[in-house]
Design a protein around this motif. Structure first.
Motif: not given
Length: 501
Positions: A410-435
């Protein structure tokens, strides 16, 4: 821009030094390099660093282009990257594949020679034992770096830990991956014990390898080993060493040497090199003679875009479009998309609507020579380390899901300008964020392999995105590249070609 860097120092040695530092494949290695003074050892070490110069270009050609981030089928003539992107079986003579093998082995040859000379003459030539120890640590890190690069692309490769004559080198077969990893880990542990923190370097040596770069590489090695085998003799060993990786990453975090920047764009700012996110980068220097600047900024950029801005042709040739699949993964408000991707251009009668990666281009800094871009390449950055640690936690390593995964994402997403926070991040969501975060940085292909999803993801992506129907069917054998045909020809019968080619 002109700066004092290891490559500026290296420029002088390549033009005047007595050492034989020409690139050569491992099959033609010789041992006629010698060192007598401290300056000889400094120059020899810089020559080892020189073998990293093409590393970022290689990432873009063999990793980024191989992945589902780019739909880089040919557009206006067959390009060398087409066989890489489209999974052709006949790429054993592809220049990108050959470069990866030969340049890494050239670096290994230089390290082997350097360490032998350091053992034989170092105590006499270098009176400062701490300097001598640090030099050895730098060389060992770089040898581990070269071998790790080879494993990820080719799997089994020859393990050569000393200078050997050409006749002997041509008879050294490929070692198994477990043996190669053991050698890499030994080198990295010795490097960690020998290297200082980045803040301990004098100004003239800023940019050299540091202790925490070695720790990050060691952590990534443990993670890569922990990935599934996928039924090939590749980088994954299913070793379940996620906790060992976290141990290394925690040491980097606890050093307080690094931190996230508040702006994504500033990480890549030409005026902000060696910032707090940089754990290790490859240094370039514009304006030197001979040229030791960078070429990677334009690798994924079509020449017509530079021409549309009134700028000189670089070397990207035709477009390598960002895939539709990746584009749809970005929210409209994600600043990483705006910064990293150019949404088309017009040049003369050409109206190009397809997007491409322009992440590393500052159009106000275009050099006179396309091989002399004035920007360093960040190999390891702190954002990557934090997200890799999060991946380890999701794979069972000790840590807090709330703090080490959700809060970091969520810290990395916030830096990118995203306001929606994620909870219970999954491996798939993590890989999407890395992408989204590392577009253009060459991590996606290795993420898919390490995560064990490469076969399912690539098959589904080809079905969905290959609108031109130019790509071959994906097979898990393609997680490895073929042994270059030139190496097979040098030693007939010594190597068995990787399956699928």
């Amino acid at each position: 821009m002109k700066k004092l860097s290891i490559f500026l120092l290296m420029a002088g040695l390549l033009g005047s030094c007595k050492m034989d530092l020409d690139q050569q494949p491992i099959s033609s290695a010789t041992s006629d390099t010698y060192f007598e003074t401290t300056n000889d050892f400094v120059q020899g070490l810089n020559a080892i660093y020189n073998s990293t110069r093409g590393y970022p270009d290689r990432l873009m050609n063999l990793s980024e282009t191989r992945s589902d981030n780019l739909y880089a089928v040919s557009d206006g003539g067959v390009r060398d990257w087409e066989g890489i992107n489209s999974f052709h079986k006949t790429i054993a003579s592809n220049p990108y594949v050959i470069e990866a093998w030969q340049t890494n082995y050239n670096g290994i040859f230089r390290v082997n020679n350097y360490l032998e000379q350091l053992t034989a003459n170092g105590a006499t030539a270098i009176s400062d034992a701490n300097l001598r120890n640090r030099m050895e640590g730098e060389a060992r890190f770089l040898r581990a770096f070269f071998y790790f690069d080879l494993i990820r692309y080719f799997g089994k490769v020859p393990l050569i830990d000393k200078v050997v004559p050409a006749s002997q080198a041509k008879n050294i077969g490929r070692s198994n991956v477990e043996e190669l990893y053991a050698f890499i880990i030994e080198d990295l542990n010795k490097a960690i014990n020998a290297l200082p923190a980045p803040s301990a370097y004098a100004a003239v040596d800023k940019g050299r390898v540091n202790k925490y770069a070695a720790k990050m590489l060691l952590g990534l090695v443990y993670m890569t080993r922990s990935g599934p085998t996928l039924g090939v003799e590749g980088a994954g060993l299913n070793s379940n060493e996620w906790a060992k990786a976290v141990e290394q990453f925690n040491d980097v975090v606890n050093s307080n040497e690094f931190s996230l920047l508040t702006s994504y764009n500033s990480v890549f700012d030409y005026g902000n090199e060696r910032n707090k996110e940089v754990i290790f980068n490859i240094e370039y220097s514009s304006g030197a003679n001979p040229v030791v600047g960078a070429t990677f900024p334009w690798v994924l950029v079509p020449d017509n875009w530079f021409n549309s801005l009134g700028l000189a042709t670089q070397g990207g040739l035709t477009i390598r479009p960002v895939s539709e699949d990746l584009l749809k993964l970005y929210d409209a408000s994600d600043g990483r998309k705006t910064f990293s991707i150019q949404q088309g251009y017009t040049y003369g009668n050409v109206v190009e609507t397809r997007p491409f990666v322009k992440k590393f281009v500052d159009v106000t800094k275009v050099p006179a020579s396309r091989t002399d871009w004035p920007i360093n390449y960040i190999v390891f950055r702190y954002t990557d380390l934090l997200l890799l640690k999060a991946e380890c936690v999701l794979n069972g390593a000790a840590g807090s899901t709330a703090m080490d995964v959700d809060a970091v994402v969520n810290q990395i997403r916030k830096r990118a300008g995203l306001t929606t926070e994620l909870a219970n991040v999954t491996k798939s969501q993590l890989m999407d964020e890395r992408r989204r975060e590392f577009i253009g940085e060459g991590t996606r292909w290795f993420d898919l392999i390490r995560g064990g999803t490469v076969e399912s993801v690539m098959k589904a992506w080809i079905t969905k995105d290959d609108v031109a129907k130019q790509m071959s069917a994906f097979h898990v054998n393609y997680v490895l590249y073929p042994v270059p045909q030139s190496e097979l020809d040098n030693s007939p019968g010594l190597y068995t070609q990787n399956p699928g080619y």
